[in-house]
Design an enzyme around this catalytic site. Structure first.
Site, mmCIF file in Angstrom:
data_model
loop_
_atom_site.group_PDB
_atom_site.id
_atom_site.type_symbol
_atom_site.label_atom_id
_atom_site.label_comp_id
_atom_site.label_asym_id
_atom_site.label_seq_id
_atom_site.Cartn_x
_atom_site.Cartn_y
_atom_site.Cartn_z
ATOM 1 N N CYS A 33 13.910 11.529 4.759
ATOM 2 C CA CYS A 33 13.924 11.193 6.188
ATOM 3 C C CYS A 33 15.308 11.369 6.805
ATOM 4 C CB CYS A 33 13.453 9.758 6.373
ATOM 5 S SG CYS A 33 14.389 8.605 5.371
ATOM 6 N N GLU B 271 10.218 2.330 9.868
ATOM 7 C CA GLU B 271 11.244 3.284 9.413
ATOM 8 C C GLU B 271 10.570 4.646 9.449
ATOM 9 O OE1 GLU B 271 14.309 2.562 8.663
ATOM 10 O OE2 GLU B 271 14.165 0.390 8.602
ATOM 11 N N LYS C 9 0.877 -1.183 0.000
ATOM 12 C CA LYS C 9 0.000 0.000 0.000
ATOM 13 C C LYS C 9 0.910 1.227 0.000
ATOM 14 C CE LYS C 9 -1.864 3.019 1.888
ATOM 15 N NZ LYS C 9 -1.657 4.402 1.436
ATOM 16 N N GLU D 7 10.395 17.264 12.837
ATOM 17 C CA GLU D 7 10.768 16.990 11.455
ATOM 18 C C GLU D 7 9.917 17.898 10.564
ATOM 19 O OE1 GLU D 7 9.400 13.349 9.522
ATOM 20 O OE2 GLU D 7 11.445 13.046 8.835
HETATM 21 P P1 NAD Z 1 2.683 9.149 6.549
HETATM 22 O O1 NAD Z 1 3.032 8.545 7.844
HETATM 23 O O2 NAD Z 1 1.658 10.215 6.523
HETATM 24 O O3 NAD Z 1 2.175 8.034 5.531
HETATM 25 C C1 NAD Z 1 2.953 6.894 5.235
HETATM 26 C C2 NAD Z 1 2.047 5.796 4.704
HETATM 27 O O4 NAD Z 1 1.154 5.393 5.740
HETATM 28 C C3 NAD Z 1 1.177 6.207 3.519
HETATM 29 O O5 NAD Z 1 1.062 5.130 2.631
HETATM 30 C C4 NAD Z 1 -0.158 6.477 4.179
HETATM 31 O O6 NAD Z 1 -1.243 6.337 3.295
HETATM 32 C C5 NAD Z 1 -0.179 5.400 5.249
HETATM 33 N N1 NAD Z 1 -1.059 5.646 6.399
HETATM 34 C C6 NAD Z 1 -1.513 6.827 6.878
HETATM 35 N N2 NAD Z 1 -2.309 6.611 7.953
HETATM 36 C C7 NAD Z 1 -2.349 5.269 8.167
HETATM 37 C C8 NAD Z 1 -2.968 4.423 9.129
HETATM 38 N N3 NAD Z 1 -3.721 4.923 10.101
HETATM 39 N N4 NAD Z 1 -2.779 3.086 9.042
HETATM 40 C C9 NAD Z 1 -2.000 2.569 8.073
HETATM 41 N N5 NAD Z 1 -1.383 3.317 7.126
HETATM 42 C C10 NAD Z 1 -1.546 4.652 7.178
HETATM 43 O O7 NAD Z 1 4.063 9.660 5.923
HETATM 44 P P2 NAD Z 1 4.281 10.419 4.563
HETATM 45 O O8 NAD Z 1 3.820 11.820 4.734
HETATM 46 O O9 NAD Z 1 3.777 9.618 3.437
HETATM 47 O O10 NAD Z 1 5.899 10.384 4.447
HETATM 48 C C11 NAD Z 1 6.720 11.242 5.125
HETATM 49 C C12 NAD Z 1 7.240 10.614 6.406
HETATM 50 O O11 NAD Z 1 7.906 9.394 6.107
HETATM 51 C C13 NAD Z 1 8.286 11.477 7.085
HETATM 52 O O12 NAD Z 1 8.038 11.497 8.461
HETATM 53 C C14 NAD Z 1 9.585 10.765 6.785
HETATM 54 O O13 NAD Z 1 10.619 11.002 7.702
HETATM 55 C C15 NAD Z 1 9.157 9.361 6.782
HETATM 56 N N6 NAD Z 1 10.134 8.540 6.061
HETATM 57 C C16 NAD Z 1 10.970 7.703 6.759
HETATM 58 C C17 NAD Z 1 11.933 6.960 6.089
HETATM 59 C C18 NAD Z 1 12.861 6.033 6.816
HETATM 60 O O14 NAD Z 1 13.397 5.137 6.175
HETATM 61 N N7 NAD Z 1 13.079 6.185 8.096
HETATM 62 C C19 NAD Z 1 12.038 7.070 4.710
HETATM 63 C C20 NAD Z 1 11.188 7.937 4.047
HETATM 64 C C21 NAD Z 1 10.225 8.662 4.722
#
Ligand code: NAD
Length: 488
Positions: free
Chosen positions: A286, A252, A177, A385
């Site tokens: 990230c 992550e 997803k 962040e």
């Molecule tokens: P997000 O947490 O808003 O969403 C991530 C994913 O989770 C999306 O697919 C979203 O649709 C899904 N999601 C949202 N609510 C959910 C729920 N209640 N249950 C299950 N899935 C759900 O993050 P984003 O805005 O897409 O991405 C940015 C974030 O990702 C930043 O905080 C960044 O640091 C982090 N990130 C971390 C890494 C790493 O490897 N540590 C890498 C890239 C991005």
């Protein structure tokens, strides 16, 4: 070779059990080009009925997939990599259009990194101790089962491949997803998996908002494990939801990574490289180095170098070769970053360049690369962040203070240390609470373990460590030293 338009055909479809088909409800979600602000296409908004079907397909495919020889799975990964590599230019254009990243950067990071990550799995798979003898026991690594993979939008293909590549080679089946933003590149991955000949049901794609599709996947009792990359806020929700079925979770999450310039370092090199790793992908990374720690005596010089690095960036059309910095992914992300910039000024940080008054293109979700100085650890911009092009400079008076500031964050993903002596930098690095640390510009290694400490999550991706995340260890105990394994 099929053309790019062939994948476009599938943008309205989910991929379940080896077939492209619309969401049961017929609902869709718009994909918006963050530069033109126009809708590119609409992708399906998967709901519980679709998740049930995808998980059922993955469950049905598991028994035979887990029995395939590792060599067969490696060959399929190799074929997927070849198909993606052949389509590098097309995929870079797609990711550039829906994420807003400049085309040249898209080619190297948004397509190049995923290909290197796949290559890492291919070589690491041969090193996994699939079966080891320990006295009268045989220790066997078995696939964990059906994996629910949930990924963000900032490196759409990379995050998907970091999970899917490792899980497939481990012998797991997958329901992916991706984010509802910038997921078009993932359709390319799906098509590559299909064309490579991965059996039906082994990989399934569900798109749509996370609150519906993502949470249904996490809660599903046939899903054996959830591998999540995204924000710390959603990661916490996922860990809580997964607890109901006690499924293992790999997280992550976000970062607020320090770059510590020790007093003997080449300041210009350190500050310029830190700024580049803060502003790349418009700050939407990230592992971005967002807190620059410099000796107070050299604060003025550091500000000049950081300003020069920010001011030379060219904002504009991601497809224009002169552009170095594209828009943020969405209007809401732009509003969020602007609010952080306002808080920086309101809490007493000194604006060095950029900010809300700086010129930006008249369309697109842009934020000007921004540098604040005299930032302290208590400020909102130092603690959160931001996920946008905002660099905070924090002066320090002693190495002990630098260490305290570096670790004064709930996060622990990445860090950097700069010194004339790599030995001195490494000694300092050994006290930093983060899963990654770069010495004098050392970069993330796509074959070595990647992941965080503290609220940046747990679990590791890439290379052998990434494959291990998707394996269970079984210990088969015999009464005689030479056992009988594998069974005839
Ligand atoms: P997000 O947490 O808003 O969403 C991530 C994913 O989770 C999306 O697919 C979203 O649709 C899904 N999601 C949202 N609510 C959910 C729920 N209640 N249950 C299950 N899935 C759900 O993050 P984003 O805005 O897409 O991405 C940015 C974030 O990702 C930043 O905080 C960044 O640091 C982090 N990130 C971390 C890494 C790493 O490897 N540590 C890498 C890239 C991005």
């Amino acid at each position: 070779m099929r053309k790019a338009e062939d994948t476009v055909e599938h943008y309205q479809s989910l991929y379940i059990g080896g077939t492209w088909r619309p969401a049961e409800s017929g609902r869709t979600h718009p994909v918006i080009n963050p530069y033109t602000e126009q809708v590119i296409t609409n992708i399906p908004a998967a709901e519980a009925a679709d998740i049930d079907q995808a998980v059922a397909a993955a469950t049905e495919a598991l028994p035979s997939w887990r029995q395939t020889a590792v060599g067969t799975r490696i060959e399929l990964l190799r074929r997927i990599a070849e198909i993606l590599a052949e389509r590098t230019d097309t995929i870079a254009e797609i990711v550039s259009a829906d994420l807003g990243v400049p085309l040249a950067e898209a080619k190297s990071t948004q397509v190049g990194y995923p290909l290197r990550t796949l290559a890492g799995f291919i070589s690491a798979a041969a090193t996994v101790p699939w079966q080891e003898r320990v006295g009268t026991s045989v220790v066997v690594q078995e696939p964990i089962g059906v994996v629910g993979a949930i990924t963000p939008w900032n490196h759409p293909l990379q995050q998907a491949i970091a999970k899917v590549g490792a899980a497939l080679v481990a012998g797991c089946t997958v329901v992916l997803k991706p984010s509802e933003f910038a997921s078009l590149g993932v359709f390319e991955l799906t098509e590559a998996i299909h064309r490579a000949g991965v059996p039906a049901g082994v990989f399934n794609l569900l798109t749509g908002p996370g609150s519906v599709a993502g949470s249904a996947l996490v809660e599903h009792d046939q899903v054996s494990m959830v591998s999540f990359t995204g924000s710390t806020t959603v990661g916490r929700r996922i860990a809580t939801a997964a607890a109901a079925t006690l499924k293992p979770v790999s997280l992550e999450l976000g970062g607020k990574s320090p770059s510590v310039v020790l007093d003997d370092a080449d300041l210009e090199t350190a500050v310029t490289a830190t700024a580049a790793r803060c502003f790349g992908n418009s700050g939407q990374t990230c592992a971005a180095l967002t807190r620059l720690l410099v000796p107070r005596a050299r604060l003025g010089e550091a500000e000049e170098y950081a300003k020069a690095a920010a001011d030379k960036l060219v904002l504009g059309d991601p497809m224009d070769a002169r552009t170095t910095t594209g828009p943020l992914v969405s209007a809401s992300q732009q509003a969020r970053v602007r609010a952080f910039i306002e808080s920086g000024s309101a809490e007493g940080a000194r604006l060095i360049t950029g900010g809300l008054g700086a010129p930006i293109p008249d369309r697109g979700f842009f934020v000007a690369p921004t540098v604040f100085s005299d930032v302290t650890s208590e400020m909102t911009i130092a603690r959160n962040e931001i996920f946008g092009p905002v660099l905070s400079i924090l002066p320090y008076d002693s190495e002990t203070e630098a260490m305290r500031i570096a670790n004064d964050t709930p996060y622990g993903l990445n860090a950097a240390v700069w010194s004339a002596s790599a030995e001195r930098a490494a000694a300092f690095a050994s006290h930093i609470e983060s899963g990654l640390v770069g010495i004098n510009g050392g970069r993330v290694n796509l074959n070595a373990p990647f992941g965080g400490y503290k609220q940046s999550g747990f679990g590791r991706e890439f290379g052998a460590a990434g494959i291990h995340e998707f394996l269970h260890t079984k210990c088969v105990n015999f009464t005689i030293p030479d056992g009988y394994w594998p069974p005839a």
